[in-house]
Design a protein around this motif. Structure first.
Motif, short mmCIF file in Angstrom:
data_model
loop_
_atom_site.label_atom_id
_atom_site.label_comp_id
_atom_site.label_asym_id
_atom_site.label_seq_id
_atom_site.Cartn_x
_atom_site.Cartn_y
_atom_site.Cartn_z
N ASN A 156 -84.99 -11.58 -3.88
CA ASN A 156 -84.32 -12.46 -5.01
C ASN A 156 -83.67 -11.43 -5.98
OD1 ASN A 156 -84.39 -14.89 -4.20
ND2 ASN A 156 -86.32 -15.69 -5.68
N VAL A 157 -83.73 -10.10 -5.91
CA VAL A 157 -83.24 -9.28 -6.84
C VAL A 157 -81.77 -9.44 -7.12
CG1 VAL A 157 -82.72 -6.83 -7.65
CG2 VAL A 157 -84.92 -7.74 -6.63
N GLU A 158 -80.90 -9.39 -6.06
CA GLU A 158 -79.48 -9.75 -6.32
C GLU A 158 -79.34 -11.15 -6.78
OE1 GLU A 158 -75.44 -8.69 -4.56
OE2 GLU A 158 -77.37 -7.52 -4.82
N GLN A 159 -79.98 -11.92 -6.13
CA GLN A 159 -79.82 -13.57 -6.79
C GLN A 159 -80.19 -13.89 -8.26
OE1 GLN A 159 -81.23 -12.54 -4.13
NE2 GLN A 159 -81.02 -14.13 -2.45
N ALA A 160 -81.06 -12.89 -8.89
CA ALA A 160 -81.38 -13.20 -10.28
C ALA A 160 -80.00 -12.62 -11.07
CB ALA A 160 -82.47 -12.02 -10.52
N PHE A 161 -79.50 -11.58 -10.79
CA PHE A 161 -78.42 -11.16 -11.55
C PHE A 161 -77.17 -11.95 -11.13
CE2 PHE A 161 -80.88 -7.14 -11.18
CZ PHE A 161 -80.70 -6.72 -12.59
N LEU A 162 -76.96 -12.70 -10.14
CA LEU A 162 -75.83 -13.69 -9.81
C LEU A 162 -75.96 -14.75 -10.40
CD1 LEU A 162 -75.17 -12.81 -5.98
CD2 LEU A 162 -73.87 -12.20 -7.83
N LYS A 163 -77.37 -15.40 -10.27
CA LYS A 163 -77.57 -16.58 -10.74
C LYS A 163 -77.36 -16.49 -12.39
CE LYS A 163 -80.98 -20.36 -10.95
NZ LYS A 163 -82.50 -20.54 -10.29
N THR A 164 -77.64 -15.51 -13.22
CA THR A 164 -77.24 -15.58 -14.64
C THR A 164 -76.01 -15.36 -14.90
OG1 THR A 164 -79.37 -14.16 -14.64
CG2 THR A 164 -77.62 -14.27 -16.45
N ALA A 165 -75.13 -14.68 -13.99
CA ALA A 165 -73.48 -14.46 -14.06
C ALA A 165 -72.72 -15.85 -13.77
CB ALA A 165 -73.06 -13.40 -13.21
#
Length: 210
Positions: A156-165
């Motif tokens: 979920n690291v990638e998803q955390a930054f993407l979800k915020t963006a």
């Protein structure tokens, strides 16, 4: 590579919750098990793609969690479009300190900043001290996005930054964020400048240099 927008992020939370490891995993796709404590702030950047292949450059500031560096950290809230508020699921005290971090973020940041709550180290399930339900409840009560992550396994690291963006981009599309106001932590890149009516040539040239 040209980009449509640049979003400034800040990563906040107690010492040792894995803020620097999350940044390293996202920008370099690697995990460093032994990491020196952040002194002041560290910096990372990466290009991502959001809705309709819109290119966004993330400029990420990883802050120190120690009380002695809080005055430095506070200055980085200003002009941030997004914040990742991190706690360690194996240390209940880091979860209990979230309200203090959140209060500080809201008092120093611009009101449209998107905040995503991260429960890090979910690979250490056998040492869990905070349930995912508790994390979700805190996020819901405070209007935050929420994910559990593992900087070690990259879960979920990638998803955390993407979800915020994606949430920031949606606010731009809806008009909740004025991209002409740089205090919102967003700069318009050349790929987008020419499509924004009313943007002056000097502003376009300034954004092109960022």
């Amino acid at each position: 590579m040209s980009y449509s927008y640049l979003f400034k992020y800040i990563i906040i939370g107690d010492t040792g919750v894995g803020k620097s490891c999350l940044l390293l995993q996202f920008t370099d796709k690697r995990f460093q098990p032994v990491h020196d404590l952040t002194i002041g702030v560290e910096f990372g950047a990466r290009m991502i793609s959001v809705a309709d292949d819109t290119q966004v450059k993330l400029q990420i500031w990883d802050t120190a969690g120690q009380e002695s560096f809080r005055s430095i950290t506070r200055s980085y809230y200003r002009g941030a479009a997004g914040a990742l508020l991190v706690y360690d699921i194996t240390r209940r005290d880091t979860f209990q300190h979230l309200s203090r971090w959140l209060e500080e973020a809201k008092s120093h940041a611009q009101p449209n900043m998107v905040i995503l709550l991260i429960g890090n180290k979910n690979d250490l399930e056998h040492r869990r001290a905070v349930t995912a339900e508790e994390g979700q409840e805190f996020a819901d009560a405070n209007g935050l996005l929420f994910l559990e992550t593992s900087a070690k396994t990259a879960f979920n690291v990638e998803q955390a930054f993407l979800k915020t963006a994606k949430s920031i981009h949606e606010k731009i599309q809806s008009g909740d964020i004025d991209v002409a106001n740089e205090s919102h932590g967003i700069k318009v890149g050349m790929a987008q400048s020419n499509q924004i009516p009313g943007m002056s040539d000097s502003t376009k040239r300034q954004n092109a240099c960022c």
